[in-house]
Design a protein around this motif. Sequence first.
Motif, short mmCIF file in Angstrom:
data_model
loop_
_atom_site.label_atom_id
_atom_site.label_comp_id
_atom_site.label_asym_id
_atom_site.label_seq_id
_atom_site.Cartn_x
_atom_site.Cartn_y
_atom_site.Cartn_z
N LEU A 81 33.78 11.04 12.24
CA LEU A 81 34.84 10.29 11.86
C LEU A 81 36.31 10.94 12.49
CD1 LEU A 81 36.21 8.23 10.12
CD2 LEU A 81 36.35 9.84 8.57
N PHE A 82 36.58 10.28 13.16
CA PHE A 82 37.84 10.43 13.82
C PHE A 82 39.14 9.94 12.91
CE2 PHE A 82 34.77 10.63 17.02
CZ PHE A 82 34.92 11.87 17.63
N THR A 83 39.71 10.89 12.30
CA THR A 83 40.65 10.57 11.19
C THR A 83 41.94 11.40 11.41
OG1 THR A 83 40.94 10.21 8.77
CG2 THR A 83 39.83 12.30 9.78
N SER A 84 42.90 11.06 10.68
CA SER A 84 44.25 11.75 10.61
C SER A 84 45.02 11.58 9.04
CB SER A 84 45.15 11.51 11.67
OG SER A 84 46.38 11.85 11.46
N GLN A 85 45.47 12.80 8.85
CA GLN A 85 46.18 12.83 7.43
C GLN A 85 47.78 11.74 7.68
OE1 GLN A 85 46.78 16.74 6.05
NE2 GLN A 85 44.88 16.81 5.52
N ALA A 120 40.36 14.84 22.40
CA ALA A 120 39.50 14.71 23.55
C ALA A 120 38.23 14.33 23.58
CB ALA A 120 39.44 16.21 24.34
N ARG A 121 37.23 14.55 22.45
CA ARG A 121 36.09 14.44 21.93
C ARG A 121 36.27 13.06 21.90
NH1 ARG A 121 31.05 16.42 21.16
NH2 ARG A 121 29.86 15.51 19.72
N GLN A 122 37.13 12.41 21.06
CA GLN A 122 37.05 10.80 21.06
C GLN A 122 37.51 10.01 22.04
OE1 GLN A 122 40.37 9.45 18.35
NE2 GLN A 122 39.01 7.56 17.79
N THR A 123 38.28 10.51 23.01
CA THR A 123 38.68 10.09 24.29
C THR A 123 37.19 9.79 25.08
OG1 THR A 123 40.87 10.68 24.04
CG2 THR A 123 40.06 9.99 26.13
N ALA A 175 34.32 5.90 13.36
CA ALA A 175 33.16 6.45 13.05
C ALA A 175 32.25 6.53 14.18
CB ALA A 175 32.56 6.16 11.58
N VAL A 176 31.75 7.23 14.76
CA VAL A 176 30.87 7.40 15.96
C VAL A 176 29.37 7.67 15.26
CG1 VAL A 176 30.07 8.21 18.28
CG2 VAL A 176 32.66 7.58 17.66
N ILE A 177 28.41 6.98 15.43
CA ILE A 177 27.21 7.34 14.70
C ILE A 177 26.20 7.84 15.85
CG2 ILE A 177 25.25 6.56 13.48
CD1 ILE A 177 28.77 4.93 12.89
N ASP A 178 25.61 8.95 15.83
CA ASP A 178 24.78 9.76 16.89
C ASP A 178 25.11 9.44 18.27
OD1 ASP A 178 22.87 10.99 15.27
OD2 ASP A 178 21.15 9.43 15.42
N GLY A 179 26.35 9.44 18.54
CA GLY A 179 27.05 9.16 19.83
C GLY A 179 26.55 7.98 20.58
N ARG A 180 26.02 7.06 19.51
CA ARG A 180 25.36 5.81 20.29
C ARG A 180 26.42 4.47 19.86
NH1 ARG A 180 20.04 6.68 21.40
NH2 ARG A 180 19.33 8.81 20.57
#
Length: 226
Positions: free
Chosen positions: A31-35, A82-85, A101-106
Amino acid sequence: MIRSLLTGLLAATALAVPPAIAAERPVVVELFTSQGCSSCPPADALLSTLADRPEVLALAFHVDYWNRLGWTDPFSGPWATARQTAYAAQMGSSQIYTPQAVIDGRSDVVGSDRAAMESAIAAARSEPAVEVLLTTSQSGLQVAVDPTAPTDAVLWLVGFDDRHDTPVRRGENAGKTLVDRNVVRSLTRLDGWSPGGTVAAARPAGDRTAVLLQAADGHILGAARL
């Protein structure tokens, strides 16, 4: 195969207690998130429910591009962005967003969409996996990878914290106390491994540890946690 390799590994390190190894390869949900994002708390809550499921490895990556709006997320970092990009590029997108949310990178879904999340997790569980074993040793950690692993895959060591409760004083979530689960604190690439072999590693920053085997196209091939 890898289980005989593990037997030799345990004998060599003379562990007194057998390591904790998941019986089944978990589906990895990132999950790519932010407060600092007002749309993220529902996604964080959904991730919290996934964090307690043994068939899922739920990881919260706190990105840093929301920090400019008045609240600096204490768990954010450019490495998470960087990982999300990188995922966006692999999926043919020019945009990144939260909560993603990225699931299994797929595949990716909106991080607060429970139905889409459950569907993606179910689909990922049907995919073949490469066995990865993460064990403790007297000097740190050992990672063993099945001989079927592709040589161009990347092995990632992940350190994460179980839970943080944070009173937010500024930004879009000002006045709220946010609960974050499985907060990633470190992401380290492990070099020097080979299919069918083992590699040693120091314990990463974070209360808990996991390892991901990721294909060159971004797909998660295997995962394990302590």
